[in-house]
Design a protein around this motif. Structure first.
Motif, PDB file in Angstrom:
ATOM      1  N   GLY A 111       2.132 -15.688  -4.126  1.00 42.77           N
ATOM      2  CA  GLY A 111       1.957 -16.347  -5.419  1.00 42.77           C
ATOM      3  C   GLY A 111       3.001 -17.423  -5.616  1.00 42.77           C
ATOM      4  N   ASP A 112       3.084 -17.924  -6.855  1.00 48.39           N
ATOM      5  CA  ASP A 112       4.057 -18.991  -7.135  1.00 48.39           C
ATOM      6  C   ASP A 112       5.362 -18.444  -7.720  1.00 48.39           C
ATOM      7  N   GLY A 113       5.366 -17.193  -8.143  1.00 50.93           N
ATOM      8  CA  GLY A 113       6.583 -16.584  -8.656  1.00 50.93           C
ATOM      9  C   GLY A 113       6.931 -16.945 -10.087  1.00 50.93           C
ATOM     10  N   PHE A 114       6.092 -17.746 -10.732  1.00 49.01           N
ATOM     11  CA  PHE A 114       6.353 -18.164 -12.115  1.00 49.01           C
ATOM     12  C   PHE A 114       5.190 -17.821 -13.044  1.00 49.01           C
ATOM     13  N   SER A 115       3.988 -18.210 -12.659  1.00 49.39           N
ATOM     14  CA  SER A 115       2.841 -17.894 -13.509  1.00 49.39           C
ATOM     15  C   SER A 115       2.021 -16.741 -12.947  1.00 49.39           C
ATOM     16  N   VAL A 116       2.101 -16.520 -11.626  1.00 42.73           N
ATOM     17  CA  VAL A 116       1.284 -15.470 -11.023  1.00 42.73           C
ATOM     18  C   VAL A 116       1.945 -14.931  -9.753  1.00 42.73           C
ATOM     19  N   VAL A 117       1.852 -13.633  -9.593  1.00 44.92           N
ATOM     20  CA  VAL A 117       2.164 -12.981  -8.323  1.00 44.92           C
ATOM     21  C   VAL A 117       1.015 -12.024  -8.016  1.00 44.92           C
ATOM     22  N   PHE A 118       0.761 -11.888  -6.749  1.00 44.88           N
ATOM     23  CA  PHE A 118      -0.280 -10.978  -6.276  1.00 44.88           C
ATOM     24  C   PHE A 118       0.374 -10.020  -5.298  1.00 44.88           C
ATOM     25  N   ILE A 119       0.314  -8.745  -5.623  1.00 44.59           N
ATOM     26  CA  ILE A 119       0.865  -7.731  -4.743  1.00 44.59           C
ATOM     27  C   ILE A 119      -0.181  -7.521  -3.655  1.00 44.59           C
ATOM     28  N   GLN A 120       0.077  -8.144  -2.533  1.00 43.93           N
ATOM     29  CA  GLN A 120      -0.893  -8.166  -1.446  1.00 43.93           C
ATOM     30  C   GLN A 120      -0.920  -6.848  -0.687  1.00 43.93           C
ATOM     31  N   ASP A 121       0.246  -6.327  -0.365  1.00 46.10           N
ATOM     32  CA  ASP A 121       0.315  -5.095   0.421  1.00 46.10           C
ATOM     33  C   ASP A 121       1.379  -4.177  -0.145  1.00 46.10           C
ATOM     34  N   LEU A 122       1.021  -2.926  -0.287  1.00 49.38           N
ATOM     35  CA  LEU A 122       1.969  -1.862  -0.600  1.00 49.38           C
ATOM     36  C   LEU A 122       1.587  -0.699   0.296  1.00 49.38           C
ATOM     37  N   LEU A 123       2.428  -0.426   1.275  1.00 51.90           N
ATOM     38  CA  LEU A 123       2.137   0.622   2.251  1.00 51.90           C
ATOM     39  C   LEU A 123       3.312   1.581   2.353  1.00 51.90           C
ATOM     40  N   VAL A 124       2.995   2.852   2.461  1.00 52.24           N
ATOM     41  CA  VAL A 124       4.005   3.884   2.696  1.00 52.24           C
ATOM     42  C   VAL A 124       3.443   4.789   3.789  1.00 52.24           C
ATOM     43  N   TYR A 125       4.272   5.071   4.784  1.00 49.46           N
ATOM     44  CA  TYR A 125       3.832   5.988   5.833  1.00 49.46           C
ATOM     45  C   TYR A 125       3.294   7.263   5.181  1.00 49.46           C
ATOM     46  N   PRO A 126       2.164   7.782   5.685  1.00 52.15           N
ATOM     47  CA  PRO A 126       1.577   8.986   5.082  1.00 52.15           C
ATOM     48  C   PRO A 126       2.550  10.139   4.895  1.00 52.15           C
ATOM     49  N   LYS A 127       3.463  10.349   5.831  1.00 56.53           N
ATOM     50  CA  LYS A 127       4.391  11.478   5.701  1.00 56.53           C
ATOM     51  C   LYS A 127       5.404  11.279   4.572  1.00 56.53           C
ATOM     52  N   TYR A 128       5.512  10.043   4.065  1.00 56.71           N
ATOM     53  CA  TYR A 128       6.448   9.761   2.976  1.00 56.71           C
ATOM     54  C   TYR A 128       5.747   9.476   1.651  1.00 56.71           C
ATOM     55  N   GLN A 129       4.429   9.556   1.645  1.00 56.05           N
ATOM     56  CA  GLN A 129       3.707   9.286   0.402  1.00 56.05           C
ATOM     57  C   GLN A 129       3.953  10.403  -0.612  1.00 56.05           C
ATOM     58  N   ARG A 130       3.866  10.000  -1.890  1.00 52.98           N
ATOM     59  CA  ARG A 130       4.058  10.908  -3.020  1.00 52.98           C
ATOM     60  C   ARG A 130       5.497  11.428  -3.117  1.00 52.98           C
ATOM     61  N   LYS A 131       6.430  10.566  -2.691  1.00 56.38           N
ATOM     62  CA  LYS A 131       7.852  10.907  -2.770  1.00 56.38           C
ATOM     63  C   LYS A 131       8.625   9.847  -3.558  1.00 56.38           C
ATOM     64  N   GLY A 132       7.901   8.939  -4.224  1.00 58.03           N
ATOM     65  CA  GLY A 132       8.545   7.940  -5.067  1.00 58.03           C
ATOM     66  C   GLY A 132       8.828   6.611  -4.392  1.00 58.03           C
ATOM     67  N   ILE A 133       8.518   6.489  -3.121  1.00 56.56           N
ATOM     68  CA  ILE A 133       8.821   5.258  -2.394  1.00 56.56           C
ATOM     69  C   ILE A 133       7.934   4.108  -2.841  1.00 56.56           C
ATOM     70  N   GLY A 134       6.632   4.330  -2.906  1.00 60.13           N
ATOM     71  CA  GLY A 134       5.713   3.280  -3.355  1.00 60.13           C
ATOM     72  C   GLY A 134       6.025   2.831  -4.769  1.00 60.13           C
ATOM     73  N   LYS A 135       6.294   3.778  -5.635  1.00 58.35           N
ATOM     74  CA  LYS A 135       6.641   3.454  -7.015  1.00 58.35           C
ATOM     75  C   LYS A 135       7.923   2.635  -7.076  1.00 58.35           C
ATOM     76  N   ALA A 136       8.921   3.023  -6.296  1.00 61.47           N
ATOM     77  CA  ALA A 136      10.198   2.294  -6.295  1.00 61.47           C
ATOM     78  C   ALA A 136      10.016   0.866  -5.771  1.00 61.47           C
ATOM     79  N   LEU A 137       9.213   0.690  -4.734  1.00 61.38           N
ATOM     80  CA  LEU A 137       8.949  -0.649  -4.208  1.00 61.38           C
ATOM     81  C   LEU A 137       8.232  -1.504  -5.250  1.00 61.38           C
ATOM     82  N   LEU A 138       7.233  -0.928  -5.890  1.00 56.24           N
ATOM     83  CA  LEU A 138       6.485  -1.662  -6.906  1.00 56.24           C
ATOM     84  C   LEU A 138       7.367  -1.998  -8.102  1.00 56.24           C
ATOM     85  N   GLU A 139       8.182  -1.065  -8.531  1.00 58.22           N
ATOM     86  CA  GLU A 139       9.082  -1.327  -9.659  1.00 58.22           C
ATOM     87  C   GLU A 139      10.107  -2.411  -9.316  1.00 58.22           C
ATOM     88  N   LYS A 140      10.541  -2.466  -8.071  1.00 61.09           N
ATOM     89  CA  LYS A 140      11.462  -3.514  -7.637  1.00 61.09           C
ATOM     90  C   LYS A 140      10.817  -4.885  -7.817  1.00 61.09           C
TER      91      LYS A 140
END
Length: 136
Positions: free
Chosen positions: A62-91
């Motif tokens: 995206g342009d970082g001012f009017s729009v951003v598109f979260i294209q990819d958010l991936l977490v290894y299956p063995k680490y899913q549901r441990k707060g990693i995806g949420k922490a990355l998205l919140e960042k």
């Protein structure tokens, strides 16, 4: 589970292809040159690490001012549901807090719907909108 998040600056093809393979995103794995170019032209990328091993990654365009598109958010299956995806998205949401439009496209499953709603995202039809996509 303890993990660290840092900006992903140095593209490592094996590392990236492995995480995409782990979640079954074969279009990316089958097109490594496209994926490499996509990473080099992204707005921002962060990765989560456990003991210096990648556990998850988020990529934004995206342009970082009017729009951003979260294209990819991936977490290894063995680490899913441990707060990693949420922490990355919140960042990303924190970094681009003043951006008017924040979009993403994801699977239409109850699990993903609840995840993104829990972080404040709204389904397009809930705000009287419709998203359109065109794939090659």
């Amino acid at each position: 589970m303890e993990f660290t998040i840092k900006e992903y600056k140095e593209y490592n093809e094996n590392e990236i292809l492995n995480i995409y393979q782990s979640v079954g995103w074969s279009n990316y794995v089958d097109n490594p040159e496209m994926l490499k170019n996509a990473y080099h032209n992204s707005l921002k990328i962060y990765a989560a690490y456990i003991n210096n091993n990648m556990a998850g990654i988020i990529r934004v365009v995206g342009d970082g001012f009017s729009v951003v598109f979260i294209q990819d958010l991936l977490v290894y299956p063995k680490y899913q549901r441990k707060g990693i995806g949420k922490a990355l998205l919140e960042k990303i949401l924190s970094e681009y807090k003043d951006v008017y439009q924040k979009h993403l496209l994801t699977e239409n499953t109850e699990k993903t719907i609840q995840f993104y709603k829990s972080i404040g995202f709204t389904i397009d039809t809930d705000i009287n909108c419709r998203a359109f996509s065109k794939y090659f």
